[in-house]
Design a protein around this motif. Structure first.
Motif, PDB file in Angstrom:
ATOM      1  N   GLY A  22       0.818  -1.210   0.000  1.00  0.00           N
ATOM      2  CA  GLY A  22       0.000   0.000   0.000  1.00  0.00           C
ATOM      3  C   GLY A  22       0.849   1.256   0.000  1.00  0.00           C
ATOM      4  N   GLY A  23       1.964   1.237   0.756  1.00  0.00           N
ATOM      5  CA  GLY A  23       2.854   2.397   0.769  1.00  0.00           C
ATOM      6  C   GLY A  23       3.494   2.621  -0.596  1.00  0.00           C
ATOM      7  N   LEU A  24       3.923   1.545  -1.251  1.00  0.00           N
ATOM      8  CA  LEU A  24       4.513   1.685  -2.585  1.00  0.00           C
ATOM      9  C   LEU A  24       3.487   2.189  -3.596  1.00  0.00           C
ATOM     10  CD1 LEU A  24       6.672  -1.586  -2.724  1.00  0.00           C
ATOM     11  CD2 LEU A  24       7.466   0.772  -2.387  1.00  0.00           C
ATOM     12  N   LEU A  25       2.240   1.671  -3.497  1.00  0.00           N
ATOM     13  CA  LEU A  25       1.195   2.114  -4.413  1.00  0.00           C
ATOM     14  C   LEU A  25       0.879   3.593  -4.203  1.00  0.00           C
ATOM     15  CD1 LEU A  25      -0.866   1.379  -6.603  1.00  0.00           C
ATOM     16  CD2 LEU A  25      -2.452   0.719  -4.772  1.00  0.00           C
ATOM     17  N   THR A  26       0.833   4.019  -2.966  1.00  0.00           N
ATOM     18  CA  THR A  26       0.580   5.440  -2.665  1.00  0.00           C
ATOM     19  C   THR A  26       1.664   6.326  -3.272  1.00  0.00           C
ATOM     20  OG1 THR A  26      -0.541   4.853  -0.594  1.00  0.00           O
ATOM     21  CG2 THR A  26       0.308   7.120  -0.799  1.00  0.00           C
ATOM     22  N   ALA A  27       2.924   5.902  -3.103  1.00  0.00           N
ATOM     23  CA  ALA A  27       4.028   6.692  -3.656  1.00  0.00           C
ATOM     24  C   ALA A  27       3.962   6.729  -5.179  1.00  0.00           C
ATOM     25  CB  ALA A  27       5.357   6.093  -3.192  1.00  0.00           C
ATOM     26  N   ALA A  28       3.597   5.603  -5.804  1.00  0.00           N
ATOM     27  CA  ALA A  28       3.510   5.571  -7.269  1.00  0.00           C
ATOM     28  C   ALA A  28       2.407   6.488  -7.770  1.00  0.00           C
ATOM     29  CB  ALA A  28       3.265   4.137  -7.728  1.00  0.00           C
ATOM     30  N   LEU A  29       1.243   6.466  -7.116  1.00  0.00           N
ATOM     31  CA  LEU A  29       0.129   7.325  -7.542  1.00  0.00           C
ATOM     32  C   LEU A  29       0.477   8.807  -7.375  1.00  0.00           C
ATOM     33  CD1 LEU A  29      -2.873   5.316  -6.023  1.00  0.00           C
ATOM     34  CD2 LEU A  29      -2.262   5.518  -8.442  1.00  0.00           C
ATOM     35  N   PRO A  34       0.785  14.031  -9.783  1.00  0.00           N
ATOM     36  CA  PRO A  34       1.127  14.813  -8.589  1.00  0.00           C
ATOM     37  C   PRO A  34      -0.106  15.276  -7.820  1.00  0.00           C
ATOM     38  CG  PRO A  34       2.498  15.470 -10.432  1.00  0.00           C
ATOM     39  CD  PRO A  34       1.457  14.550 -10.987  1.00  0.00           C
ATOM     40  N   ARG A  35      -0.061  15.047  -6.515  1.00  0.00           N
ATOM     41  CA  ARG A  35      -1.125  15.447  -5.592  1.00  0.00           C
ATOM     42  C   ARG A  35      -0.573  15.338  -4.181  1.00  0.00           C
ATOM     43  NH1 ARG A  35      -4.603  10.082  -6.778  1.00  0.00           N
ATOM     44  NH2 ARG A  35      -3.167  10.102  -8.531  1.00  0.00           N
ATOM     45  N   PRO A  36      -1.257  15.879  -3.199  1.00  0.00           N
ATOM     46  CA  PRO A  36      -0.804  15.712  -1.816  1.00  0.00           C
ATOM     47  C   PRO A  36      -0.747  14.223  -1.453  1.00  0.00           C
ATOM     48  CG  PRO A  36      -2.416  17.464  -1.933  1.00  0.00           C
ATOM     49  CD  PRO A  36      -2.402  16.821  -3.273  1.00  0.00           C
ATOM     50  N   LEU A  37       0.262  13.863  -0.691  1.00  0.00           N
ATOM     51  CA  LEU A  37       0.459  12.445  -0.326  1.00  0.00           C
ATOM     52  C   LEU A  37      -0.747  11.912   0.445  1.00  0.00           C
ATOM     53  CD1 LEU A  37       2.607  10.229  -0.597  1.00  0.00           C
ATOM     54  CD2 LEU A  37       3.466  10.896   1.660  1.00  0.00           C
ATOM     55  N   GLY A  38      -1.378  12.775   1.225  1.00  0.00           N
ATOM     56  CA  GLY A  38      -2.543  12.334   1.987  1.00  0.00           C
ATOM     57  C   GLY A  38      -3.684  11.909   1.084  1.00  0.00           C
ATOM     58  N   LEU A  45      -5.160   3.318   0.176  1.00  0.00           N
ATOM     59  CA  LEU A  45      -5.178   2.418   1.344  1.00  0.00           C
ATOM     60  C   LEU A  45      -6.398   1.495   1.374  1.00  0.00           C
ATOM     61  CD1 LEU A  45      -3.569   1.652   3.831  1.00  0.00           C
ATOM     62  CD2 LEU A  45      -4.835   3.379   5.120  1.00  0.00           C
ATOM     63  N   PRO A  46      -7.644   2.010   1.221  1.00  0.00           N
ATOM     64  CA  PRO A  46      -8.789   1.083   1.228  1.00  0.00           C
ATOM     65  C   PRO A  46      -8.733   0.062   0.083  1.00  0.00           C
ATOM     66  CG  PRO A  46      -9.510   3.341   1.543  1.00  0.00           C
ATOM     67  CD  PRO A  46      -8.090   3.401   1.113  1.00  0.00           C
ATOM     68  N   PHE A  50      -8.675  -4.077   0.275  1.00  0.00           N
ATOM     69  CA  PHE A  50      -9.633  -4.907  -0.461  1.00  0.00           C
ATOM     70  C   PHE A  50      -8.903  -5.935  -1.322  1.00  0.00           C
ATOM     71  CE2 PHE A  50     -11.847  -5.589  -4.506  1.00  0.00           C
ATOM     72  CZ  PHE A  50     -13.016  -6.199  -4.059  1.00  0.00           C
ATOM     73  N   TYR A  51      -7.845  -5.480  -2.001  1.00  0.00           N
ATOM     74  CA  TYR A  51      -7.155  -6.396  -2.911  1.00  0.00           C
ATOM     75  C   TYR A  51      -6.356  -7.456  -2.140  1.00  0.00           C
ATOM     76  CZ  TYR A  51      -5.586  -7.678  -7.563  1.00  0.00           C
ATOM     77  OH  TYR A  51      -5.399  -8.333  -8.763  1.00  0.00           O
ATOM     78  N   ALA A  52      -5.954  -7.146  -0.914  1.00  0.00           N
ATOM     79  CA  ALA A  52      -5.303  -8.157  -0.073  1.00  0.00           C
ATOM     80  C   ALA A  52      -6.247  -9.329   0.178  1.00  0.00           C
ATOM     81  CB  ALA A  52      -4.853  -7.529   1.244  1.00  0.00           C
ATOM     82  N   ALA A  53      -7.536  -9.012   0.386  1.00  0.00           N
ATOM     83  CA  ALA A  53      -8.527 -10.073   0.570  1.00  0.00           C
ATOM     84  C   ALA A  53      -8.797 -10.816  -0.735  1.00  0.00           C
ATOM     85  CB  ALA A  53      -9.821  -9.479   1.127  1.00  0.00           C
ATOM     86  N   VAL A  54      -8.833 -10.068  -1.853  1.00  0.00           N
ATOM     87  CA  VAL A  54      -9.088 -10.700  -3.154  1.00  0.00           C
ATOM     88  C   VAL A  54      -7.980 -11.696  -3.496  1.00  0.00           C
ATOM     89  CG1 VAL A  54      -9.243 -10.271  -5.637  1.00  0.00           C
ATOM     90  CG2 VAL A  54     -10.469  -8.801  -4.034  1.00  0.00           C
ATOM     91  N   CYS A  55      -6.746 -11.355  -3.193  1.00  0.00           N
ATOM     92  CA  CYS A  55      -5.622 -12.222  -3.554  1.00  0.00           C
ATOM     93  C   CYS A  55      -5.633 -13.545  -2.786  1.00  0.00           C
ATOM     94  CB  CYS A  55      -4.302 -11.491  -3.317  1.00  0.00           C
ATOM     95  SG  CYS A  55      -3.950 -10.249  -4.602  1.00  0.00           S
ATOM     96  N   LEU A  56      -6.358 -13.595  -1.673  1.00  0.00           N
ATOM     97  CA  LEU A  56      -6.485 -14.875  -0.962  1.00  0.00           C
ATOM     98  C   LEU A  56      -7.250 -15.902  -1.788  1.00  0.00           C
ATOM     99  CD1 LEU A  56      -7.302 -13.665   2.677  1.00  0.00           C
ATOM    100  CD2 LEU A  56      -5.114 -14.506   1.803  1.00  0.00           C
ATOM    101  N   SER A  57      -8.089 -15.412  -2.725  1.00  0.00           N
ATOM    102  CA  SER A  57      -8.852 -16.344  -3.563  1.00  0.00           C
ATOM    103  C   SER A  57      -7.954 -17.168  -4.475  1.00  0.00           C
ATOM    104  CB  SER A  57      -9.865 -15.569  -4.409  1.00  0.00           C
ATOM    105  OG  SER A  57      -9.200 -14.728  -5.353  1.00  0.00           O
TER     106      SER A  57
END
Length: 356
Positions: A22-29, A34-38, A45-46, A50-57
């Motif tokens: 999630g941290g890497l994805l935030t930095a990439a986006l 360009p936009r505020p990091l927040g 983050l959400p 969600f995708y962490a749960a999807v990957c369990l499938s």
């Protein structure tokens, strides 16, 4: 249930890995558009959770298409299809989540930036699901190997227990046949002695059945059974059979497999006393040393007697039982001297617990 959900430690490690993703994805986006990091964090983050749960499938996809038995083309199609479906779901959710943030909280990039965000999600989602598939295949392969190893060990233990039961079962008919022969020999010449032998034989069989039903018995109980046997044989041999027992108190408390000593004593009487006109003394010794229990059974030997073929069922039975139990910690040694024959038995010195 997924194996990761069955262990708190595994689940925490899994979530920790996805927190890093999630941290890497935030930095990439935030870098691509360009936009505020927040703002990038609120968007990513959400979706990451969600995708962490999807990957369990991926577990169930991998179980349905195991690497070892699935044709390569089918495995490739299943992998790519599952990855594409999971990615499409993630991108659709990302589009809905981005639109909601823009409409409600006025957070997010311009439409062109939103397209770049969704493209980033598509690439990242496809790669992440492929990695999840690979990780699950590895996990299932390891579990399968462990399960196969457990089955092999269980089959070995079952086979060993069956062999031990079969070897133990041989002792009763073997001894019974010898005793019946002795009773038959006495019946014509000494009916009273034959009757006494029958009574003592009944006591011996009752005791041996009680001990044989247990996994381990104290050496003192095993020797008590041997005394029953020797009492039976003394009815037959009278003064020709003498017994000398030298056993330490510590050795008496050690645990041994049931019906292990009696065949050695029976062998000593049958081949060391019965073959000699003057009879002889059966010597039983036991002591502990360096964490080992040492038991020896000796009997006189006629140097002029013709050599016997083999060592008899009793010794062979004991040797095979020790091999089935654990050949590394137990052994049987035969010492045929010129005047005496001695069998030495070495076992781990495991003391019986009080009340056991």
């Amino acid at each position: 249930m997924h194996p990761l959900l069955a262990s708190r430690l595994r689940l925490m490690l899994y979530l920790l890995v996805w927190a890093g993703i999630g941290g890497l994805l935030t930095a990439a986006l935030a870098t691509l558009t360009p936009r505020p990091l927040g703002q990038a964090l609120v968007f990513a983050l959400p979706l990451t959770g969600f995708y962490a749960a999807v990957c369990l499938s991926a577990l169930w996809v991998c179980r349905a298409n195991p690497v070892a038995t699935t044709p390569p083309e089918r495995l490739l199609i299943a992998t790519l299809s599952a990855s594409a479906a999971a990615t499409a779901l993630w991108v659709a959710l990302g589009a809905a989540w981005g639109a909601a943030l823009s409409a409600v909280a006025h957070v997010g990039p311009a439409p062109a930036g939103q397209v770049r965000d969704l493209a980033t999600l598509a690439v990242a989602g496809f790669v992440l699901y492929l990695q999840s598939m690979a990780a699950h295949h590895v996990m299932l392969t390891v579990e399968s190997a462990r399960a196969a190893e457990r089955r092999v060990l269980e089959s070995q233990v079952t086979a060993r227990e069956a062999e031990l039961r079969a070897l133990r079962a041989q002792l009763h008919p073997h001894f019974l046949f010898n005793s019946l022969n002795s009773i038959s020999a006495l019946a014509g010449s000494d009916a009273e002695a034959a009757r006494a032998m029958c009574q003592r034989l009944g006591d011996f069989l009752r005791t041996s059945l009680a001990l044989g039903a247990r996994e381990r018995v104290a050496l003192d109980d095993e020797l008590a059974l041997a005394r029953h046997y020797l009492a039976i044989e003394q009815v037959r041999f009278g003064a020709r059979l003498a017994v000398r027992e030298c056993v330490t108190d510590e050795a008496r408390r050690c645990l041994v497999p049931p019906l292990l000593i009696q065949p050695l004593i029976e062998n000593a009487v049958k081949h060391g006393v019965a073959d000699r006109t003057e009879g002889g003394t059966v010597e039983i010794e036991a002591h502990t040393r360096d964490g080992r229990l040492h038991v020896s059974v000796g009997n006189p030997r006629d140097p002029e007697a013709p050599p016997r073929r083999g060592q008899g069922l009793g010794l062979d039975n004991v040797r095979r039982r020790l091999t089935a139990l654990d050949p590394r910690t137990a052994r049987l040694e035969v010492e045929p001297g010129p005047d005496r024959f001695r069998v030495r038995l070495t076992l781990p010195a495991t003391p019986a617990r009080d009340g056991a």
